[in-house]
Design an enzyme around this catalytic site. Structure first.
Site, PDB file in Angstrom:
ATOM      1  N   LYS A   1     -37.607  23.981  31.708  1.00 48.82           N
ATOM      2  CA  LYS A   1     -36.117  23.649  31.200  1.00 48.82           C
ATOM      3  C   LYS A   1     -36.118  24.019  29.678  1.00 48.82           C
ATOM      4  O   LYS A   1     -34.868  24.338  29.203  1.00 48.82           O
ATOM      5  CB  LYS A   1     -35.727  22.189  31.677  1.00 48.82           C
ATOM      6  CG  LYS A   1     -34.257  21.852  31.220  1.00 48.82           C
ATOM      7  CD  LYS A   1     -34.063  20.814  31.939  1.00 48.82           C
ATOM      8  CE  LYS A   1     -32.545  20.087  31.870  1.00 48.82           C
ATOM      9  NZ  LYS A   1     -32.351  18.823  32.634  1.00 48.82           N
TER      10      LYS A   1
ATOM     11  N   GLU B   1     -25.475  15.759  32.325  1.00 51.85           N
ATOM     12  CA  GLU B   1     -26.213  14.630  32.776  1.00 51.85           C
ATOM     13  C   GLU B   1     -25.728  13.328  32.469  1.00 51.85           C
ATOM     14  O   GLU B   1     -25.572  12.285  33.552  1.00 51.85           O
ATOM     15  CB  GLU B   1     -27.690  14.893  32.282  1.00 51.85           C
ATOM     16  CG  GLU B   1     -28.149  15.869  33.180  1.00 51.85           C
ATOM     17  CD  GLU B   1     -29.511  16.697  32.541  1.00 51.85           C
ATOM     18  OE1 GLU B   1     -30.116  16.174  31.537  1.00 51.85           O
ATOM     19  OE2 GLU B   1     -29.959  17.510  33.195  1.00 51.85           O
TER      20      GLU B   1
ATOM     21  N   ASP C   1     -29.225   9.040  27.272  1.00 47.81           N
ATOM     22  CA  ASP C   1     -30.004   9.861  28.330  1.00 47.81           C
ATOM     23  C   ASP C   1     -31.149  10.455  27.641  1.00 47.81           C
ATOM     24  O   ASP C   1     -31.259  11.343  26.767  1.00 47.81           O
ATOM     25  CB  ASP C   1     -29.103  10.641  28.847  1.00 47.81           C
ATOM     26  CG  ASP C   1     -29.700  11.504  29.720  1.00 47.81           C
ATOM     27  OD1 ASP C   1     -30.934  11.303  30.143  1.00 47.81           O
ATOM     28  OD2 ASP C   1     -29.270  12.344  30.396  1.00 47.81           O
TER      29      ASP C   1
ATOM     30  N   ASP D   1     -30.321  17.531  40.332  1.00 48.66           N
ATOM     31  CA  ASP D   1     -30.736  17.088  38.899  1.00 48.66           C
ATOM     32  C   ASP D   1     -32.020  17.949  38.614  1.00 48.66           C
ATOM     33  O   ASP D   1     -32.939  17.861  39.274  1.00 48.66           O
ATOM     34  CB  ASP D   1     -31.313  15.619  38.791  1.00 48.66           C
ATOM     35  CG  ASP D   1     -31.959  15.531  37.315  1.00 48.66           C
ATOM     36  OD1 ASP D   1     -31.964  16.324  36.496  1.00 48.66           O
ATOM     37  OD2 ASP D   1     -32.417  14.098  37.213  1.00 48.66           O
TER      38      ASP D   1
END
Lengths: 200, 615
Positions: B71, B169, B191, B8
């Site tokens: 990210k 994800e 999420d 992850d």
């Protein structure tokens, strides 16, 4: 709970992944009046066999083929799942040329006009919400009625068989599909307008 | 069966996990016992690179060049970097083009920064397992577009990893939750991480996880809460202390961000907290009281956006909130009580958070890795592409070829022809997004399609757009006349070309001691050995499927590749590998079809669905 399924004599899958007939790709009989559970069962079963996840340990060419096969299965499933896209695909598959930008279906002319007019007045605060809600009901009823008609027509077409279905049946299907598409779009317009009001 | 690990790669924290005896576990750092690796990289003044906790500590001391939450910038162009990010990151100034950082006298890209995080995770895993690690699955936000996915894959490659799959994800999280095959029903995965928000609606049945729709925002996360609270704190401090200049003081800003984050965390369990700022020229620290109620007022607008995305996802899945049987919470930001309240109110059910929201994605990645390794056979993820894909057509309009929420893998074939006489190529501009005009969507790639010089409209080229199981696009062109297939050179708009990745491998100072040419050669050798192994297996299995001349062709290509392996020339090996790949194609096709047909033969749908057998 999902309903229990009588699997005493569930159908076997005899599929042809290279066929241009989506029913063949999924191993289903070419019947427009299809059962949703059969469709998703076949889709899941074939996904279990072809999905690239299960072919990681194979020749690169085998992996690529698994990828393309899965893509074909996905395409067939998605097209057949929705009755309108199923009907449109079937017409084209049987050599019917569909018009790319059909106008307002004649049957719906006055309804479309009234709804657009009401939405226009509503946006400029000249119509009240109950009128829009009433149109939503009317549109939903019209849509529900046509969905039933479509199911019945699918049965009629299966009965006649594609090769023997006459031009009249084709035309009826084409018109009905166009009407349903139009009513769906109209419902969306109404919902969107009502949603915006809700946010205000 | 080779070992494959799940990663992850998060905005705030990153983790690595593996499945042992059917159960996924996060791998701890053998030195510190830590599970989470803070996604922070610091370049110190004396030329060292610090990663994770060490980098976070250095950040606190205010030393070196800090890059955190990288990210946010993966796979995007400078024109899409917002004001806050321009302040936060050491960007190389530019109006457009790929994002670059200035680190001392070096220029670095977001994938290179992410590669540092991946290398650290790899080190952890290798130390913990006592063996080399190369094959991984990496998770990405479901709403990542093609460029963002490619950038993630590049980061893996730069870290010396073979990225076998990118998994979304929220879907990974559902795998971690749905380990029991008997589970069925409709699930919403909510999420909400440090920098991104995704919502996915799935149907679970007999071990199949079918994504019905996904929606989200790759620039919406807990960072935005911190930013809002920091803004509130700065303004309050400036007003009450009579020091308006602190609003633009970078050091105070950094402090405010950290205080905001800590206050947010404390307010999960407490109803009131104090945030402190050390202001220049003041003897005593400035203190502000923040109640949970006030905090919720500050973040409400941001938090409510998540519900807008939920509504869109349900609409695309053609269901209503009451059709959802369970809601799963993923990501650190779902710890915020207001977020939970909004989710509960919208879906009308109590959301599940049984698995640590910081770990669940990594655990799911490990499960997907185990599926690919052949360990888990009863589960299968059927995912979708989050954003529509199309090309620019006359008048700057985007024509959709693949609609959002289309199941992947998928292909679409379009026919192209020439608009004028005797042109020798057609320009294709590939776009991704939901807007009507090309300019409002993300530009993925441009390429030129060579055509024969013929009168207008006479040349015919079929172009196949293929989205693979990673959600990544590849393009193949087929000449209608000759049926010749060739892969189109796609120049990514914000990503890196293969050559650039190779250059970066060469530039990477981590690899300075290792010979990069050797490393590239090793990659080619691994691929060659793998195809040799599989050819050997396939020849045995499919002996009866081949004509003698086909068999001879394969054997010839096989020995040519073996011979090429004796050399140390990478290109020779790559060419011979490609030749063997081509030679085995008919065999591969027949093998797959026969395997499938055998499994189908005289078996009912239900039997296939019930079996754990993979082909």
């Amino acid at each position: 709970m999902t309903p229990s399924h009588d699997n005493a004599r569930a159908p076997e899958i005899d599929h042809d992944p290279d066929s241009s007939n989506y029913f063949d790709v999924l191993g289903l009989p070419t019947r427009l009046a299809l059962n949703e559970k059969d469709l998703s069962d076949h889709y899941y079963a074939l996904s279990r066999l072809y999905h690239p996840d299960f072919h990681q340990n194979a020749l690169p060419a085998e992996r690529l083929r698994a990828l393309r096969r899965t893509a074909a299965v996905n395409d067939a499933f998605t097209t057949l799942r929705d009755p309108v896209s199923r009907g449109r695909w079937w017409l084209e598959f049987n050599g019917r040329k569909l018009s790319l930008a059909p106008g307002v279906p004649r049957e719906l002319g006055s309804l479309v006009f009234d709804v657009h007019d009401a939405l226009e007045r509503f946006r400029s605060a000249e119509a009240d919400i109950t009128e829009i809600e009433r149109f939503r009901e009317v549109t939903r009823d019209e849509l529900g009625r046509r969905n039933k008609q479509l199911a019945a027509l699918f049965g009629e077409l299966d009965e006649a068989g594609a090769s023997r279905a006459d031009g009249l049946l084709f035309t009826r299907l084409e018109n009905l599909l166009a009407e349903i598409s139009y009513l769906r779009a109209l419902t969306r317009d109404i919902e969107r307008t009502l949603e915006k009001t809700g946010e205000r | 069966m080779s070992r494959i690990l799940g990663i992850d790669l998060g905005t705030t924290n990153s983790l690595i996990a593996q499945v042992v005896d059917g159960v996924p576990h996060v791998i701890r750092d053998p030195q510190t016992g830590e599970r989470l690796l803070p996604s922070v990289v610091v370049f110190t003044d004396d030329g060292k690179v610090l990663v994770g906790q060490a980098a976070r500590d250095a950040e606190r001391n205010g030393s070196g060049i800090v890059i955190s939450s990288v990210k946010r910038l993966m796979g995007i162009g400078m024109e899409h970097v917002n004001e806050d990010d321009r302040k936060q990151f050491p960007l190389t100034p530019a109006d457009s083009g790929p994002v670059r950082f200035t680190v001392g006298n070096q220029s670095m890209t977001p994938p290179q920064i992410s590669a540092h995080l991946l290398r650290e995770l790899r080190r952890r895993a290798e130390q913990a397992l006592g063996e080399p690690v190369s094959d991984v699955v990496i998770t990405v936000p479901a709403y990542f577009n093609d460029s963002q996915r490619q950038a993630t894959r590049d980061a893996g490659r730069l870290a010396g990893l073979q990225v076998l799959r990118l998994v979304n994800e929220p879907t990974a999280a559902s795998l971690a939750y749905g380990l029991d095959r008997r589970d069925h029903g409709t699930v919403a995965v909510f999420d909400f991480g440090g920098g991104t928000f995704d919502v996915s609606i799935l149907r679970l049945q007999g071990g199949i996880f079918e994504v019905l729709a996904t929606n989200g925002n790759t620039r919406l996360g807990g960072d935005d809460f911190d930013r809002a609270v920091a803004g509130w704190l700065l303004k309050k401090a400036a007003d009450e202390s009579g020091l308006p200049e602190i609003m633009t003081d970078h050091r105070v800003f950094t402090q405010a961000r950290r205080e905001a984050e800590n206050a947010k965390i404390r307010l999960t369990t407490e109803s009131v907290t104090v945030a402190t700022l050390v202001l220049p020229g003041m003897d005593t620290p400035y203190e502000a009281l923040l109640t949970r109620e006030e905090f919720e007022t500050i973040i409400r607008a941001t938090a409510e956006q998540t519900i807008v995305h939920c509504r869109e996802a349900l609409k695309d899945a053609q269901i209503s909130p009451k059709d959802v049987d369970s809601v799963v919470l993923v990501g650190g930001s779902t710890r915020v009580p207001l977020v939970r309240t909004l989710v509960r109110e919208f879906f009308g059910i109590e959301p599940l958070a049984d698995i640590d929201p910081d770990e669940v994605v990594a655990l799911g990645a490990a499960v997907q890795a185990d599926i690919l390794a052949g360990g888990t056979k009863d589960m299968l993820l059927l995912d979708v592409v989050p954003l529509s894909l199309g090309i620019e057509t006359m008048g700057g309009v985007m024509t959709r070829l693949i609609h959002r929420n289309t199941k992947i893998p998928c292909t679409v074939v379009e026919e192209f022809t020439t608009p004028a006489d005797n042109v020798t190529s057609i320009d294709i501009h590939v776009l991704q997004g939901e807007r009507e005009f090309a300019r409002d969507n993300r530009s993925l790639a441009r390429f030129k399609l060579p055509v024969e010089p013929l009168p207008a409209g006479m040349a015919r080229v079929l172009v196949m757009f293929l989205i693979d199981a990673n959600g990544i696009l590849s393009v193949t062109a087929i000449d209608e006349k000759t049926k010749n297939e060739h892969t189109v050179e796609v120049k990514p708009s914000y990503g890196l070309t293969d050559e650039q990745v190779e250059e970066m491998l060469i530039d990477s100072f981590d690899n300075a001691e290792r010979d990069v040419t050797e490393r590239l050669l090793a990659e080619a050798v691994v691929a060659a050995e793998s195809i040799l192994l599989h050819t050997n297996k396939a020849l045995k299995e499919g002996a009866d499927l081949l004509q003698p001349e086909e068999r001879d062709g394969i054997v010839r290509a096989e020995s040519a590749l073996r011979k090429a392996l004796e050399s140390t020339d990478r290109q020779t090996i790559l060419d011979a590998t490609a030749a063997l790949d081509a030679a085995t194609k008919p065999l591969a096709d027949r093998l797959l079809d026969r395997a499938v047909n055998r499994l189908l033969k005289s078996r009912t749908v239900d039997e296939v669905l019930a079996s754990d057998e993979a082909v």
